[in-house]
Write a protein that holds these residues in place. Structure first.
Motif, mmCIF file in Angstrom:
data_model
loop_
_atom_site.group_PDB
_atom_site.id
_atom_site.type_symbol
_atom_site.label_atom_id
_atom_site.label_comp_id
_atom_site.label_asym_id
_atom_site.label_seq_id
_atom_site.Cartn_x
_atom_site.Cartn_y
_atom_site.Cartn_z
ATOM 1 N N ASP A 7 108.972 -34.480 4.183
ATOM 2 C CA ASP A 7 110.151 -33.649 4.119
ATOM 3 C C ASP A 7 111.707 -34.888 5.024
ATOM 4 O O ASP A 7 112.778 -35.330 4.512
ATOM 5 C CB ASP A 7 110.572 -32.648 4.434
ATOM 6 C CG ASP A 7 110.404 -31.418 3.632
ATOM 7 O OD1 ASP A 7 110.036 -31.175 2.630
ATOM 8 O OD2 ASP A 7 109.508 -30.582 4.186
ATOM 9 N N GLN A 8 110.757 -34.998 5.331
ATOM 10 C CA GLN A 8 111.368 -36.464 6.543
ATOM 11 C C GLN A 8 111.554 -37.771 5.970
ATOM 12 O O GLN A 8 112.071 -38.690 6.230
ATOM 13 C CB GLN A 8 110.596 -36.462 8.078
ATOM 14 C CG GLN A 8 110.868 -34.921 9.353
ATOM 15 C CD GLN A 8 112.398 -35.030 9.101
ATOM 16 O OE1 GLN A 8 113.002 -35.932 9.131
ATOM 17 N NE2 GLN A 8 112.439 -33.508 9.939
ATOM 18 N N LEU A 9 110.134 -38.045 5.407
ATOM 19 C CA LEU A 9 110.306 -39.453 4.808
ATOM 20 C C LEU A 9 111.334 -39.496 3.537
ATOM 21 O O LEU A 9 111.821 -40.728 3.698
ATOM 22 C CB LEU A 9 108.867 -39.389 4.488
ATOM 23 C CG LEU A 9 108.103 -39.684 5.586
ATOM 24 C CD1 LEU A 9 105.967 -39.817 4.664
ATOM 25 C CD2 LEU A 9 107.952 -40.928 6.052
ATOM 26 N N ALA A 10 111.184 -38.385 2.895
ATOM 27 C CA ALA A 10 112.342 -38.049 2.138
ATOM 28 C C ALA A 10 113.571 -38.605 2.302
ATOM 29 O O ALA A 10 114.470 -38.758 1.350
ATOM 30 C CB ALA A 10 112.404 -37.051 1.506
ATOM 31 N N LYS A 11 113.725 -38.129 3.348
ATOM 32 C CA LYS A 11 115.373 -38.619 3.545
ATOM 33 C C LYS A 11 115.814 -40.371 4.036
ATOM 34 O O LYS A 11 117.035 -40.235 5.215
ATOM 35 C CB LYS A 11 115.676 -37.899 5.253
ATOM 36 C CG LYS A 11 116.338 -36.553 5.414
ATOM 37 C CD LYS A 11 115.722 -35.520 6.565
ATOM 38 C CE LYS A 11 116.041 -34.047 6.252
ATOM 39 N NZ LYS A 11 115.979 -33.773 7.450
ATOM 40 N N LEU A 12 114.537 -40.801 3.999
ATOM 41 C CA LEU A 12 114.714 -42.711 4.622
ATOM 42 C C LEU A 12 115.967 -42.451 3.501
ATOM 43 O O LEU A 12 115.756 -42.931 2.160
ATOM 44 C CB LEU A 12 113.461 -42.736 4.973
ATOM 45 C CG LEU A 12 112.491 -42.822 5.441
ATOM 46 C CD1 LEU A 12 111.156 -43.269 5.789
ATOM 47 C CD2 LEU A 12 112.821 -42.973 6.926
ATOM 48 N N PRO A 13 116.443 -43.897 4.115
ATOM 49 C CA PRO A 13 117.373 -44.590 2.948
ATOM 50 C C PRO A 13 116.259 -45.776 1.795
ATOM 51 O O PRO A 13 115.670 -46.210 2.273
ATOM 52 C CB PRO A 13 118.338 -45.757 3.720
ATOM 53 C CG PRO A 13 117.885 -45.277 5.010
ATOM 54 C CD PRO A 13 116.985 -44.242 5.424
ATOM 55 N N SER A 161 108.865 -52.785 2.598
ATOM 56 C CA SER A 161 110.345 -53.140 3.662
ATOM 57 C C SER A 161 110.152 -51.746 4.749
ATOM 58 O O SER A 161 110.761 -51.744 5.732
ATOM 59 C CB SER A 161 111.249 -53.436 2.776
ATOM 60 O OG SER A 161 111.490 -52.637 2.039
ATOM 61 N N LEU A 162 109.656 -50.487 3.933
ATOM 62 C CA LEU A 162 109.570 -49.503 4.856
ATOM 63 C C LEU A 162 108.530 -48.867 5.464
ATOM 64 O O LEU A 162 108.426 -47.841 6.645
ATOM 65 C CB LEU A 162 110.053 -48.132 3.237
ATOM 66 C CG LEU A 162 110.653 -48.314 2.794
ATOM 67 C CD1 LEU A 162 110.607 -46.662 1.430
ATOM 68 C CD2 LEU A 162 112.408 -47.164 3.712
ATOM 69 N N ALA A 163 107.480 -49.891 5.386
ATOM 70 C CA ALA A 163 106.202 -49.130 6.172
ATOM 71 C C ALA A 163 106.865 -48.647 7.988
ATOM 72 O O ALA A 163 106.011 -48.072 8.842
ATOM 73 C CB ALA A 163 105.495 -50.768 6.741
ATOM 74 N N ALA A 164 107.504 -49.792 8.639
ATOM 75 C CA ALA A 164 108.099 -49.448 10.266
ATOM 76 C C ALA A 164 108.981 -48.437 10.776
ATOM 77 O O ALA A 164 108.295 -47.539 11.454
ATOM 78 C CB ALA A 164 108.653 -50.483 10.336
ATOM 79 N N ILE A 182 98.599 -48.555 4.902
ATOM 80 C CA ILE A 182 99.897 -48.878 4.210
ATOM 81 C C ILE A 182 99.394 -49.381 3.271
ATOM 82 O O ILE A 182 100.092 -50.596 3.335
ATOM 83 C CB ILE A 182 100.972 -49.027 4.594
ATOM 84 C CG1 ILE A 182 101.055 -47.654 6.237
ATOM 85 C CG2 ILE A 182 102.463 -49.180 4.120
ATOM 86 C CD1 ILE A 182 102.385 -47.798 6.976
ATOM 87 N N GLN A 183 99.660 -49.333 2.047
ATOM 88 C CA GLN A 183 99.708 -50.256 0.638
ATOM 89 C C GLN A 183 100.619 -49.393 -0.511
ATOM 90 O O GLN A 183 100.914 -48.909 -0.557
ATOM 91 C CB GLN A 183 98.168 -50.090 0.411
ATOM 92 C CG GLN A 183 96.948 -50.273 1.422
ATOM 93 C CD GLN A 183 95.704 -49.745 0.059
ATOM 94 O OE1 GLN A 183 95.358 -48.917 -0.003
ATOM 95 N NE2 GLN A 183 95.072 -50.814 0.050
ATOM 96 N N THR A 184 101.116 -50.562 -1.415
ATOM 97 C CA THR A 184 101.336 -50.911 -2.194
ATOM 98 C C THR A 184 100.563 -50.257 -3.282
ATOM 99 O O THR A 184 99.258 -50.472 -3.188
ATOM 100 C CB THR A 184 102.029 -51.234 -3.041
ATOM 101 O OG1 THR A 184 101.564 -52.824 -3.318
ATOM 102 C CG2 THR A 184 103.210 -52.925 -1.534
ATOM 103 N N MET A 185 100.915 -49.601 -4.415
ATOM 104 C CA MET A 185 100.232 -49.047 -6.332
ATOM 105 C C MET A 185 100.022 -49.985 -6.546
ATOM 106 O O MET A 185 99.023 -50.460 -6.954
ATOM 107 C CB MET A 185 101.446 -48.069 -6.611
ATOM 108 C CG MET A 185 101.378 -46.683 -6.090
ATOM 109 S SD MET A 185 100.403 -45.538 -5.970
ATOM 110 C CE MET A 185 98.894 -45.774 -7.473
ATOM 111 N N ASN A 186 100.375 -51.439 -6.859
ATOM 112 C CA ASN A 186 99.712 -52.768 -7.127
ATOM 113 C C ASN A 186 98.109 -53.515 -6.151
ATOM 114 O O ASN A 186 97.745 -53.629 -6.940
ATOM 115 C CB ASN A 186 100.773 -53.767 -7.163
ATOM 116 C CG ASN A 186 101.895 -53.558 -7.904
ATOM 117 O OD1 ASN A 186 101.830 -52.888 -9.303
ATOM 118 N ND2 ASN A 186 103.033 -54.052 -8.136
#
Length: 220
Positions: A7-13, A161-164, A182-186
């Protein structure tokens, strides 16, 4: 913890959707292979079937753009109802309910009766070159939640860019909660094909040596 985190991560820009699952596709985890009892309405008897078992949050399917084929996705209202529900994939429905209506059928899993409310598309869980799918059942985490989950974010920008910001949200909820990676799907896709790429490089090297020896032989 995981529901609050999602729920909190969904609020990130820049975040479009967030989901979590105990064993993500192509993530290197084997997940859980388990058995189910599927009720045959005609005879009233239960028959034993098997498949993959996953635990997911509400928006997991939308985050990975897994299509809904029948029924419905999970909703916030499901958390308040005592009814135990599940979703199954297309392979489960085709294999175990080939000529029937899977929506509304009940299965017994680990002693608990659960009702099928939706059918979603198949997902390649272990390999991109898999020629078949394992029947899969998805249970919402408010009913049963693994100690270890993978959280997935779909973003409108560079995901790293959202890792931090992601680490900050986790620390605010639980300062002692570690993040494995933390990884990208690629990157996940690349890791899942690393063995195939290694073999190709190895064969290329051997082929190059063979070609060199043949050229030297012809010259000689």
């Amino acid at each position: 913890f995981y529901q609050q985190l999602v729920d909190q991560l969904a609020k990130l820009p820049g975040v479009e959707s967030v989901g979590a699952i105990d064993a993500p596709p192509l993530g290197g985890s084997g997940g859980t292979q388990t058995g189910f009892s599927l009720r045959d309405e005609a005879s009233g008897a239960d028959r034993q079937v098997g498949g993959q078992y996953r635990q997911v949050t509400q928006d997991y399917f939308q985050c990975l753009k897994i299509p809904l084929l029948q029924g419905r996705f999970l909703t916030p209202a499901d958390r308040a109802t005592p009814e135990k529900i599940i979703l199954v994939d297309q392979e489960f429905a085709a294999r175990y309910v080939p000529n029937g209506q899977p929506i509304g059928k009940v299965i017994t899993h680990w002693g608990t009766v659960k009702t099928i409310v939706g059918v979603v598309g198949n997902v390649k869980q272990f390999s991109l070159d898999a020629r078949s799918f394992d029947p899969t059942v998805y249970e919402p985490i408010h009913q049963r939640c693994s100690r270890g989950m993978t959280v997935l974010l779909r973003t409108a920008q560079d995901p790293m860019s959202l890792a931090a910001a992601v680490r900050h949200v986790v620390r605010e909820i639980d300062p002692d909660q570690p993040i494995l990676r933390i990884q990208t799907m690629n990157q996940v896709l690349g890791d899942s094909t690393s063995m195939e790429r290694f073999c190709l490089v190895l064969f290329l090297g051997m082929g190059s040596v063979a070609l060199l020896l043949a050229v030297i032989g012809i010259y000689g």
